[in-house]
Motif scaffolding. Sequence first.
Motif, PDB file in Angstrom:
ATOM      1  N   TYR A 295      22.530  22.861  59.357  1.00 46.81           N
ATOM      2  CA  TYR A 295      22.027  23.624  58.207  1.00 46.81           C
ATOM      3  C   TYR A 295      23.151  23.915  57.213  1.00 46.81           C
ATOM      4  O   TYR A 295      23.034  23.641  56.005  1.00 46.81           O
ATOM      5  CB  TYR A 295      21.424  24.933  58.730  1.00 46.81           C
ATOM      6  N   GLU A 296      24.255  24.451  57.701  1.00 48.55           N
ATOM      7  CA  GLU A 296      25.366  24.820  56.817  1.00 48.55           C
ATOM      8  C   GLU A 296      26.047  23.593  56.215  1.00 48.55           C
ATOM      9  O   GLU A 296      26.328  23.548  55.013  1.00 48.55           O
ATOM     10  CB  GLU A 296      26.385  25.651  57.590  1.00 48.55           C
ATOM     11  N   ARG A 297      26.295  22.590  57.060  1.00 48.82           N
ATOM     12  CA  ARG A 297      27.046  21.436  56.576  1.00 48.82           C
ATOM     13  C   ARG A 297      26.215  20.568  55.640  1.00 48.82           C
ATOM     14  O   ARG A 297      26.740  19.996  54.673  1.00 48.82           O
ATOM     15  CB  ARG A 297      27.560  20.634  57.774  1.00 48.82           C
ATOM     16  N   SER A 298      24.925  20.454  55.906  1.00 51.57           N
ATOM     17  CA  SER A 298      24.081  19.673  54.999  1.00 51.57           C
ATOM     18  C   SER A 298      23.985  20.354  53.639  1.00 51.57           C
ATOM     19  O   SER A 298      24.010  19.698  52.592  1.00 51.57           O
ATOM     20  CB  SER A 298      22.688  19.482  55.601  1.00 51.57           C
ATOM     21  N   SER A 299      23.885  21.686  53.644  1.00 53.12           N
ATOM     22  CA  SER A 299      23.828  22.437  52.387  1.00 53.12           C
ATOM     23  C   SER A 299      25.110  22.234  51.580  1.00 53.12           C
ATOM     24  O   SER A 299      25.068  21.947  50.384  1.00 53.12           O
ATOM     25  CB  SER A 299      23.618  23.923  52.668  1.00 53.12           C
ATOM     26  N   PRO A 418      22.147  28.955  54.841  1.00 45.36           N
ATOM     27  CA  PRO A 418      22.880  27.733  54.496  1.00 45.36           C
ATOM     28  C   PRO A 418      24.155  28.025  53.720  1.00 45.36           C
ATOM     29  O   PRO A 418      25.017  27.158  53.582  1.00 45.36           O
ATOM     30  CB  PRO A 418      21.875  26.971  53.618  1.00 45.36           C
ATOM     31  N   PHE A 419      24.304  29.253  53.212  1.00 40.56           N
ATOM     32  CA  PHE A 419      25.419  29.587  52.334  1.00 40.56           C
ATOM     33  C   PHE A 419      26.626  30.080  53.121  1.00 40.56           C
ATOM     34  O   PHE A 419      26.478  30.794  54.121  1.00 40.56           O
ATOM     35  CB  PHE A 419      25.011  30.658  51.319  1.00 40.56           C
ATOM     36  N   THR A 420      27.801  29.704  52.660  1.00 42.96           N
ATOM     37  CA  THR A 420      29.059  30.205  53.204  1.00 42.96           C
ATOM     38  C   THR A 420      29.948  30.613  52.026  1.00 42.96           C
ATOM     39  O   THR A 420      29.550  30.489  50.863  1.00 42.96           O
ATOM     40  CB  THR A 420      29.774  29.119  54.032  1.00 42.96           C
TER      41      THR A 420
END
Length: 486
Positions: A295-299, A418-420
């Motif tokens: 989820y995080e890396r695809s975003s 999904p945001f960092t």
Amino acid sequence: MGIVINQSFKNTITTYLGFGLGAINTLFLYTEFMSDKYYGLVAYILSTANIMMPLMAFGAHNTVIKFYSTFKTKNSLNSFMTLMLFLPLALTIPIGVIGYLGYDTIAGWLTQKNNIVGNYLWYIFITALAMAYFEVFFAWVKVQMKTVFGNFLKEVFHRVGVMILLFTLYFDWITVEQFLIGLVGVYVLRMLMMLVNAFYIRLPVFRFNKIDKLSSILKYSSLIIIAGSIATMILDIDKFMLNNYIEIEKVAYYSVATFIATVIAVPQRAMHQIMMPLTAKFINDNNRVELNDLYERSSLTLYIISGFIFLLIVLNINELYNIIPEEFSGGIIVVFLISIAKLYDNLLGNNNAILFNSDYYRMVLVFGVILAISAVVLNIILIPLYGINGSAIATLIAVVVYNTIKVVFVKMKFNMLPFTKQTLKISVLLILCVLAFYFWEFPFNAYANIILKSILIGLVYAFLIFKLNVSEDISDMFNKYLRLKK
């Protein structure tokens, strides 16, 4: 992410090739070889077929991906895949019968503003059917983790076919009526080629045994029809509704503007083909760690790549509209608004895949119905006031609201975002690039300006992304390339 990056890279190449061909068709060939009226008709036929496609497919293309990995025996799996092949007929046949019996009534409703539409309703039905079964056969190979050829057919094949048809129209080898028949034929041929590819990879074994999960499968398919229809409708309802309020020529102008902005969706479309089955597998295996990582890396990956495309479009849009016919220039505001909507779509990563393949897909339906009604109401209010710009505003509002609801819901149910902090860095970088490059041009012709400015933007953006080290996957690709150069 290895298989995702590998197949996504190949899919991105073919998708960009397809969009490059589409750009030639949309910006130059259609505008020069076909009258605005018939160009608007083509846009209307394809948009309406896209709206009908999820309904005609009966959700089978999504159902294959969600349930495929849950069947552990060959007999049960073969019975499931047999059902998926025949399930679309449960709605296709009734829709065809209703269309035949109520043709005059339907035509009368759709031709209140533009009479030309009424003569081509069967073209819409056949194209929608071809699109629907294409997606079913494409899903057939997606679950085998084989997406490259299918993506080529989805993104490149029909655009090559349209290009050939446009040139034959230009040289008067065919009439515009024959062009429209050929257009439908291209989509039918594409569907047949996908069928051959799907059955080559996994030959169907027809089994009509009882399926243990039949109730769940049919419930999912029925609800996903509406959810899928809503997602598609949000993208195409604008062109469909414009036909009822403005001259069909202006639908062509709107289509050019939205096509330019849709280029931003290329990375998402490419990565989506492989993320869907992977996401379904992680959910079926209850592997939350891998799911959150994806989820995080695809975003992040999609935001970086689509952000670059966003910059290329927004910062070159004025020069681009100097190249195409002047009457299309009214779509610049549309490009800006739809570009923002597409960028937000990419920022969500595999959010759609998580929702569509989880037990919460019913809520997507609820959110989508509310949003679809809102989109229709917004179009009804804004199109008479602002024309094609009003439709773009309606689409942007609909997309922002819908996507925000989905992000919040996944956070509530899966405790994932999904945001960092890297997302904020990229956002600031995009804003600074727009402010730095938008208000000046090279003192050359439009073509030279676009090329030189794009190169400069690309160098600055790539350098800053690499130095800021905002994405491990992107940085690894940079380092791999730099090592090869040395």
